[in-house]
Structure formats: structure tokens, C-alpha cells
Design a protein around this motif. Structure first.
Motif, PDB file in Angstrom:
ATOM      1  N   PHE A  81      58.273 119.633  24.232  1.00 60.00           N
ATOM      2  CA  PHE A  81      56.928 119.138  23.939  1.00 60.00           C
ATOM      3  C   PHE A  81      56.248 120.058  22.942  1.00 60.00           C
ATOM      4  O   PHE A  81      55.353 120.821  23.286  1.00 60.00           O
ATOM      5  N   ILE A  82      56.685 119.955  21.695  1.00 56.70           N
ATOM      6  CA  ILE A  82      56.096 120.780  20.641  1.00 56.70           C
ATOM      7  C   ILE A  82      55.289 119.875  19.720  1.00 56.70           C
ATOM      8  O   ILE A  82      55.378 118.650  19.788  1.00 56.70           O
ATOM      9  N   PHE A  83      54.488 120.475  18.871  1.00 54.43           N
ATOM     10  CA  PHE A  83      53.647 119.706  17.958  1.00 54.43           C
ATOM     11  C   PHE A  83      53.820 120.256  16.543  1.00 54.43           C
ATOM     12  O   PHE A  83      52.944 120.909  16.003  1.00 54.43           O
ATOM     13  N   PRO A  84      54.988 119.974  15.917  1.00 53.84           N
ATOM     14  CA  PRO A  84      55.242 120.509  14.580  1.00 53.84           C
ATOM     15  C   PRO A  84      54.470 119.757  13.505  1.00 53.84           C
ATOM     16  O   PRO A  84      53.849 118.724  13.749  1.00 53.84           O
ATOM     17  N   ARG A  85      54.536 120.257  12.319  1.00 50.47           N
ATOM     18  CA  ARG A  85      53.842 119.687  11.166  1.00 50.47           C
ATOM     19  C   ARG A  85      54.266 118.240  10.885  1.00 50.47           C
ATOM     20  O   ARG A  85      53.472 117.434  10.408  1.00 50.47           O
ATOM     21  N   GLU A  86      55.505 117.889  11.195  1.00 48.09           N
ATOM     22  CA  GLU A  86      56.016 116.548  10.934  1.00 48.09           C
ATOM     23  C   GLU A  86      55.316 115.479  11.770  1.00 48.09           C
ATOM     24  O   GLU A  86      55.395 114.292  11.464  1.00 48.09           O
ATOM     25  N   LEU A  87      54.639 115.868  12.844  1.00 50.82           N
ATOM     26  CA  LEU A  87      53.959 114.914  13.714  1.00 50.82           C
ATOM     27  C   LEU A  87      52.488 114.743  13.363  1.00 50.82           C
ATOM     28  O   LEU A  87      51.740 114.138  14.112  1.00 50.82           O
TER      29      LEU A  87
ATOM     30  N   ARG B 147      53.104 109.881  14.539  1.00 47.71           N
ATOM     31  CA  ARG B 147      52.310 110.949  13.929  1.00 47.71           C
ATOM     32  C   ARG B 147      50.847 110.689  14.266  1.00 47.71           C
ATOM     33  O   ARG B 147      50.458 109.553  14.526  1.00 47.71           O
ATOM     34  N   VAL B 148      50.043 111.743  14.239  1.00 47.76           N
ATOM     35  CA  VAL B 148      48.635 111.602  14.590  1.00 47.76           C
ATOM     36  C   VAL B 148      47.756 112.328  13.581  1.00 47.76           C
ATOM     37  O   VAL B 148      48.133 113.367  13.042  1.00 47.76           O
ATOM     38  N   GLY B 149      46.595 111.738  13.331  1.00 50.04           N
ATOM     39  CA  GLY B 149      45.559 112.352  12.516  1.00 50.04           C
ATOM     40  C   GLY B 149      44.244 112.248  13.274  1.00 50.04           C
ATOM     41  O   GLY B 149      44.054 111.330  14.080  1.00 50.04           O
ATOM     42  N   LEU B 150      43.337 113.160  13.030  1.00 55.85           N
ATOM     43  CA  LEU B 150      42.082 113.216  13.772  1.00 55.85           C
ATOM     44  C   LEU B 150      40.891 113.149  12.831  1.00 55.85           C
ATOM     45  O   LEU B 150      40.907 113.775  11.778  1.00 55.85           O
TER      46      LEU B 150
ATOM     47  N   ARG C  60      49.380 102.151  13.153  1.00 52.17           N
ATOM     48  CA  ARG C  60      50.159 101.280  12.269  1.00 52.17           C
ATOM     49  C   ARG C  60      51.606 101.756  12.298  1.00 52.17           C
ATOM     50  O   ARG C  60      51.878 102.963  12.252  1.00 52.17           O
ATOM     51  N   LEU C  61      52.529 100.803  12.359  1.00 46.87           N
ATOM     52  CA  LEU C  61      53.955 101.147  12.388  1.00 46.87           C
ATOM     53  C   LEU C  61      54.345 101.925  11.139  1.00 46.87           C
ATOM     54  O   LEU C  61      53.919 101.588  10.034  1.00 46.87           O
ATOM     55  N   ASN C  62      55.153 102.948  11.323  1.00 41.87           N
ATOM     56  CA  ASN C  62      55.660 103.709  10.188  1.00 41.87           C
ATOM     57  C   ASN C  62      57.170 103.520  10.086  1.00 41.87           C
ATOM     58  O   ASN C  62      57.783 102.890  10.941  1.00 41.87           O
ATOM     59  N   MET C  63      57.743 104.040   9.047  1.00 49.13           N
ATOM     60  CA  MET C  63      59.183 103.902   8.833  1.00 49.13           C
ATOM     61  C   MET C  63      59.953 105.123   9.331  1.00 49.13           C
ATOM     62  O   MET C  63      61.126 105.289   9.026  1.00 49.13           O
ATOM     63  N   LEU C  64      59.304 105.952  10.084  1.00 50.60           N
ATOM     64  CA  LEU C  64      59.933 107.145  10.637  1.00 50.60           C
ATOM     65  C   LEU C  64      60.432 106.843  12.047  1.00 50.60           C
ATOM     66  O   LEU C  64      60.205 105.761  12.579  1.00 50.60           O
TER      67      LEU C  64
ATOM     68  N   MET D 291      54.667 105.080  15.326  1.00 48.66           N
ATOM     69  CA  MET D 291      53.477 104.622  14.620  1.00 48.66           C
ATOM     70  C   MET D 291      52.705 105.826  14.101  1.00 48.66           C
ATOM     71  O   MET D 291      52.859 106.935  14.607  1.00 48.66           O
ATOM     72  N   ASP D 292      51.884 105.568  13.094  1.00 47.33           N
ATOM     73  CA  ASP D 292      50.918 106.564  12.646  1.00 47.33           C
ATOM     74  C   ASP D 292      49.598 106.229  13.336  1.00 47.33           C
ATOM     75  O   ASP D 292      49.137 105.083  13.291  1.00 47.33           O
ATOM     76  N   PHE D 293      48.996 107.218  13.974  1.00 49.89           N
ATOM     77  CA  PHE D 293      47.749 107.023  14.707  1.00 49.89           C
ATOM     78  C   PHE D 293      46.645 107.847  14.066  1.00 49.89           C
ATOM     79  O   PHE D 293      46.869 108.981  13.650  1.00 49.89           O
ATOM     80  N   VAL D 294      45.433 107.276  14.031  1.00 49.52           N
ATOM     81  CA  VAL D 294      44.240 108.018  13.642  1.00 49.52           C
ATOM     82  C   VAL D 294      43.264 107.906  14.807  1.00 49.52           C
ATOM     83  O   VAL D 294      42.875 106.799  15.196  1.00 49.52           O
ATOM     84  N   VAL D 295      42.901 109.047  15.368  1.00 54.12           N
ATOM     85  CA  VAL D 295      41.957 109.096  16.477  1.00 54.12           C
ATOM     86  C   VAL D 295      40.583 109.381  15.889  1.00 54.12           C
ATOM     87  O   VAL D 295      40.400 110.368  15.179  1.00 54.12           O
TER      88      VAL D 295
END
Length: 119
Positions: free
Chosen positions: A4-10, A46-49, A38-42, A83-87
Motif C-alpha cells: 500500500f504505497i502511494f508513488p508518483r505514478e498514482l 490515479r488521483v488528483g486533489l 474517467r477511465l484511463n488507458m493504464l 480510472m483517473d479521479f479528481v477529488v
């Protein structure tokens, strides 16, 4: 063993990544928090805030919200769809204590998982 890590790729890091989600998002939200996805091709989520100063005036409150959101995502990353998420924090989010905010986020993550299964 699952790590359960949170690297830059996420993380969503650039405005291009955020704009991709904002174009055609799936929405799940409450009065205090909204999660756009939104669905991503990875092969991983991933998450953004976004925690606007307009609604959360004090820096320590913005940091608390971001810290709890990242922690919630980190613990759920293997159950979430690719998916890519924006909170997005909304007005009144500072009224929630840590437990209530965590419960709200869990409910919204679960809602996105159900929406993904419906696709």
C-alpha cells in the motif's frame, strides 16, 4: 504481497491530466466532497486533489483534507477500477471531522466501483 504505497505514478500531476478527467467525468458526490472519474488507458487508478482556498481558508485544514484523501485512496487503490479521479472539496468540508470525511470518501469510492461495474 500487496504493498500500500502511494508513488508518483498514482498521482495526476499536470493540468493536461486534470482536463482529461474534466472533459467527460463520471460523478459521485455529497454536499461536502465530489469525486470525478474517467477511465484511463493504464492498469492502475490515479488521483488528483483540488481543495480551493475559497472554501477552505486555512492551510492546515486544506492539508488535513488532502492527507486524509490520499490515505483513503492509498488504502483502496487495489479495489478501484483503472480510472483517473479528481477529488474536489466543496463548501462546508471543514465541518467534517476526520472520521466523517473518511467515511464519506469510502462511500464515494464504493459508488465509483459500482458505476464502473455497470459499464
Amino acid at each position: 504481497m500487496v504493498k500500500f504505497i502511494f508513488p508518483r505514478e498514482l498521482r495526476l500531476l499536470t493540468s493536461k491530466h486534470f482536463n482529461f478527467v474534466f472533459q467527460h467525468p463520471q460523478r459521485a458526490g455529497t454536499f461536502h466532497v465530489a469525486i470525478l472519474g474517467r477511465l484511463n488507458m493504464l492498469e492502475h487508478p490515479r488521483v488528483g486533489l483540488t481543495v480551493p482556498k475559497k472554501y477552505v481558508k486555512r492551510a492546515h485544514e486544506r492539508n488535513r483534507i488532502k492527507r486524509l484523501t490520499r490515505e483513503s485512496f492509498r488504502l483502496r487503490q487495489y479495489t478501484l477500477p483503472a480510472m483517473d479521479f479528481v477529488v474536489i472539496a466543496k463548501k462546508g468540508v471543514t465541518d467534517l471531522d476526520n472520521h466523517a470525511l473518511t467515511e464519506t470518501l469510502e462511500k464515494l469510492w464504493h459508488r465509483h466501483c459500482r458505476q464502473f461495474q455497470g459499464l
